[in-house]
Design a protein around this motif. Structure first.
Motif, PDB file in Angstrom:
ATOM      1  N   LEU A 184       0.682  -1.085   0.161  1.00 45.40           N
ATOM      2  CA  LEU A 184      -0.079  -0.138   0.142  1.00 45.40           C
ATOM      3  C   LEU A 184       0.959   1.098  -0.163  1.00 45.40           C
ATOM      4  CD1 LEU A 184      -2.982   1.367   0.464  1.00 45.40           C
ATOM      5  CD2 LEU A 184      -2.466   1.213   2.702  1.00 45.40           C
TER       6      LEU A 184
ATOM      7  N   SER B 293      10.468   6.096   8.956  1.00 47.17           N
ATOM      8  CA  SER B 293       9.243   6.579   8.730  1.00 47.17           C
ATOM      9  C   SER B 293       8.508   6.728   9.994  1.00 47.17           C
ATOM     10  CB  SER B 293       8.119   5.647   7.844  1.00 47.17           C
ATOM     11  OG  SER B 293       9.210   5.575   6.517  1.00 47.17           O
TER      12      SER B 293
ATOM     13  N   LYS C 105      18.858   1.769  12.684  1.00 49.98           N
ATOM     14  CA  LYS C 105      19.078   0.501  11.841  1.00 49.98           C
ATOM     15  C   LYS C 105      20.515   0.513  11.641  1.00 49.98           C
ATOM     16  CE  LYS C 105      14.342   0.343  10.107  1.00 49.98           C
ATOM     17  NZ  LYS C 105      13.659   0.859   8.603  1.00 49.98           N
TER      18      LYS C 105
ATOM     19  N   THR D 232      10.264  -7.966   3.409  1.00 43.01           N
ATOM     20  CA  THR D 232      10.192  -7.095   2.164  1.00 43.01           C
ATOM     21  C   THR D 232      11.532  -6.728   1.764  1.00 43.01           C
ATOM     22  OG1 THR D 232       8.470  -5.843   3.449  1.00 43.01           O
ATOM     23  CG2 THR D 232       9.325  -4.769   1.358  1.00 43.01           C
ATOM     24  N   HIS D 233      12.378  -6.623   2.348  1.00 48.79           N
ATOM     25  CA  HIS D 233      13.681  -6.313   1.851  1.00 48.79           C
ATOM     26  C   HIS D 233      14.723  -7.617   2.037  1.00 48.79           C
ATOM     27  CE1 HIS D 233      12.454  -2.408   1.460  1.00 48.79           C
ATOM     28  NE2 HIS D 233      12.555  -2.127   2.962  1.00 48.79           N
TER      29      HIS D 233
ATOM     30  N   PHE E  18       3.797   1.354   9.904  1.00 43.73           N
ATOM     31  CA  PHE E  18       3.275   0.195   9.259  1.00 43.73           C
ATOM     32  C   PHE E  18       3.461  -1.086  10.338  1.00 43.73           C
ATOM     33  CE2 PHE E  18       2.817   2.013   4.966  1.00 43.73           C
ATOM     34  CZ  PHE E  18       1.750   1.582   4.605  1.00 43.73           C
TER      35      PHE E  18
ATOM     36  N   ALA F 101       3.297  -5.209   9.376  1.00 41.23           N
ATOM     37  CA  ALA F 101       3.009  -6.167   8.377  1.00 41.23           C
ATOM     38  C   ALA F 101       3.423  -7.518   9.206  1.00 41.23           C
ATOM     39  CB  ALA F 101       3.992  -5.836   7.263  1.00 41.23           C
ATOM     40  N   ASN F 102       4.633  -7.763   9.066  1.00 42.15           N
ATOM     41  CA  ASN F 102       4.714  -9.157   9.874  1.00 42.15           C
ATOM     42  C   ASN F 102       5.244  -8.992  11.172  1.00 42.15           C
ATOM     43  OD1 ASN F 102       4.448 -11.133   7.511  1.00 42.15           O
ATOM     44  ND2 ASN F 102       6.056  -9.476   6.551  1.00 42.15           N
ATOM     45  N   GLY F 103       5.561  -7.791  11.321  1.00 40.72           N
ATOM     46  CA  GLY F 103       5.831  -7.337  13.046  1.00 40.72           C
ATOM     47  C   GLY F 103       7.261  -7.487  13.606  1.00 40.72           C
ATOM     48  N   CYS F 104       8.148  -7.896  12.485  1.00 42.97           N
ATOM     49  CA  CYS F 104       9.573  -8.085  12.750  1.00 42.97           C
ATOM     50  C   CYS F 104      10.151  -6.828  13.410  1.00 42.97           C
ATOM     51  CB  CYS F 104      10.258  -8.594  11.702  1.00 42.97           C
ATOM     52  SG  CYS F 104       9.646 -10.212  10.868  1.00 42.97           S
TER      53      CYS F 104
ATOM     54  N   LYS G 109      -1.353  -4.017   8.228  1.00 49.02           N
ATOM     55  CA  LYS G 109      -2.045  -4.922   7.135  1.00 49.02           C
ATOM     56  C   LYS G 109      -2.531  -6.180   7.859  1.00 49.02           C
ATOM     57  CE  LYS G 109       0.905  -4.635   3.786  1.00 49.02           C
ATOM     58  NZ  LYS G 109       2.518  -4.803   3.232  1.00 49.02           N
TER      59      LYS G 109
HETATM   60  P1  G4P Z   1       7.642  -5.897   9.393  1.00 49.56           P
HETATM   61  O1  G4P Z   1       8.627  -5.126  10.077  1.00 49.56           O
HETATM   62  O2  G4P Z   1       6.145  -5.725  10.137  1.00 49.56           O
HETATM   63  O3  G4P Z   1       8.043  -7.211   9.844  1.00 49.56           O
HETATM   64  O4  G4P Z   1       7.410  -5.691   8.043  1.00 49.56           O
HETATM   65  P2  G4P Z   1       8.203  -5.900   6.748  1.00 49.56           P
HETATM   66  O5  G4P Z   1       9.646  -6.381   7.110  1.00 49.56           O
HETATM   67  O6  G4P Z   1       7.361  -6.776   5.766  1.00 49.56           O
HETATM   68  O7  G4P Z   1       8.549  -4.337   6.193  1.00 49.56           O
HETATM   69  C1  G4P Z   1       9.566  -3.887   6.057  1.00 49.56           C
HETATM   70  C2  G4P Z   1       9.595  -2.421   5.641  1.00 49.56           C
HETATM   71  O8  G4P Z   1       8.498  -2.072   4.710  1.00 49.56           O
HETATM   72  C3  G4P Z   1       9.087  -1.520   6.823  1.00 49.56           C
HETATM   73  O9  G4P Z   1       9.594  -0.202   6.526  1.00 49.56           O
HETATM   74  C4  G4P Z   1       7.483  -1.492   6.815  1.00 49.56           C
HETATM   75  O10 G4P Z   1       7.042  -0.261   7.496  1.00 49.56           O
HETATM   76  C5  G4P Z   1       7.370  -1.198   5.275  1.00 49.56           C
HETATM   77  N1  G4P Z   1       5.934  -1.725   4.678  1.00 49.56           N
HETATM   78  C6  G4P Z   1       5.596  -2.925   5.007  1.00 49.56           C
HETATM   79  N2  G4P Z   1       4.431  -3.177   4.113  1.00 49.56           N
HETATM   80  C7  G4P Z   1       4.172  -2.004   3.674  1.00 49.56           C
HETATM   81  C8  G4P Z   1       3.108  -1.360   2.717  1.00 49.56           C
HETATM   82  O11 G4P Z   1       2.233  -2.124   2.347  1.00 49.56           O
HETATM   83  N3  G4P Z   1       3.382  -0.024   2.388  1.00 49.56           N
HETATM   84  C9  G4P Z   1       4.398   0.507   2.798  1.00 49.56           C
HETATM   85  N4  G4P Z   1       4.642   1.805   2.157  1.00 49.56           N
HETATM   86  N5  G4P Z   1       5.512   0.254   3.337  1.00 49.56           N
HETATM   87  C10 G4P Z   1       5.132  -1.040   4.083  1.00 49.56           C
HETATM   88  P3  G4P Z   1      11.184  -0.083   6.704  1.00 49.56           P
HETATM   89  O12 G4P Z   1      11.856  -0.250   5.232  1.00 49.56           O
HETATM   90  O13 G4P Z   1      11.739  -0.946   7.926  1.00 49.56           O
HETATM   91  O14 G4P Z   1      11.402   1.214   7.167  1.00 49.56           O
HETATM   92  P4  G4P Z   1      11.315   2.719   6.758  1.00 49.56           P
HETATM   93  O15 G4P Z   1      12.745   3.304   6.849  1.00 49.56           O
HETATM   94  O16 G4P Z   1      10.233   2.831   5.527  1.00 49.56           O
HETATM   95  O17 G4P Z   1      10.613   3.542   7.796  1.00 49.56           O
END
Ligand code: G4P
Ligand code: NA
Ligand code: NA
Length: 194
Positions: free
Chosen positions: A20, A60, A81, A100-101, A126, A128-131, A156
């Motif tokens: 999203l 974020s 991080k 995600t990454h 956000f 998502a998986n809560g890690c 999510k």
């Molecule tokens: P998790 O932390 O809940 O396990 O989630 P995951 O590893 O899947 O998410 C990795 C990054 O992607 C997190 O940001 C999370 O906020 C972001 N994210 C997950 N789902 C979505 C989505 O549907 N839309 C958007 N826009 N972001 C999502 P990050 O890379 O750790 O941090 P940041 O530097 O962006 O804050």
């Protein structure tokens, strides 16, 4: 429907792969009036909680946490991080895996900014998986501090994080819970309030 949900319907974009995009108002360009309403709502939902510090994670989470903090009158600490550091001693460190990454990161907080007297509200954009969230919870525990609650902007609901965190007994207040979405039609379905 609250103002975050309304804004998601208006300006959120559903991408393929269950992503999203909310970068026009939440996590790239930031709508501060919206953040202010979100802060007000968390303050209401955590009424009576004895919170003296907000903990978030870069990048974020920071803006959202800072505006929310004005409603609680408390300082914000953000976890950093880092690829891999060896700074134990002065830092609390937790391992976080990003789905995600597809990589492992460490999240770190300096010990001097968190201790056993702290009653912490965790805030993030956000869930998502809560890690990431599990890493923050682990850091609070390492400090001997208490998690008073968790405030998330967008959960999510079709991913496991929210259920896991609630099953652990935490008060998790997500302002928008997306239970279903579709990139082809743009459909976004929110969980009804309980
Ligand atoms: P998790 O932390 O809940 O396990 O989630 P995951 O590893 O899947 O998410 C990795 C990054 O992607 C997190 O940001 C999370 O906020 C972001 N994210 C997950 N789902 C979505 C989505 O549907 N839309 C958007 N826009 N972001 C999502 P990050 O890379 O750790 O941090 P940041 O530097 O962006 O804050
Ligand atoms: Na985030
Ligand atoms: Na993010």
């Amino acid at each position: 429907m609250n103002c975050l949900e309304e804004r998601i319907l208006k300006d959120g974009i559903v991408k393929e792969g269950n992503v999203l995009k909310v970068d026009s108002f939440l996590n790239h360009q930031m709508d501060i009036d919206l953040f202010n309403e979100m802060g007000k709502e968390w303050k209401k939902r955590f009424e009576g909680a004895n919170i003296n510090k907000i903990l978030t994670i870069e990048a974020s989470g920071i803006g959202i946490a800072c505006i929310a903090a004005q409603h609680f009158g408390v300082p914000v600490v953000f976890a950093k991080k880092s690829k891999s550091v060896n700074l134990e001693g002065e830092m609390y460190v937790a391992e976080v895996e990003s789905f995600t990454h597809k990589c492992k990161n460490q999240v770190i907080v300096a010990k001097k900014f968190l201790n056993e007297n702290d009653r912490v509200l965790i805030i993030d954009d956000f869930l998502a998986n809560g890690c990431a969230l599990q890493g923050l919870i682990q850091i609070v525990k390492s400090a001997g501090a208490t998690v008073e609650g968790i405030g998330i902007a967008v959960e999510k609901g079709f991913q496991a994080g929210g259920r896991i965190i609630r099953n652990l007994g935490f008060q998790l207040e997500s302002l928008a819970i997306v239970d279903d979405m579709d990139s082809k039609t743009g459909m976004i379905k929110f969980r009804e309030e309980q």
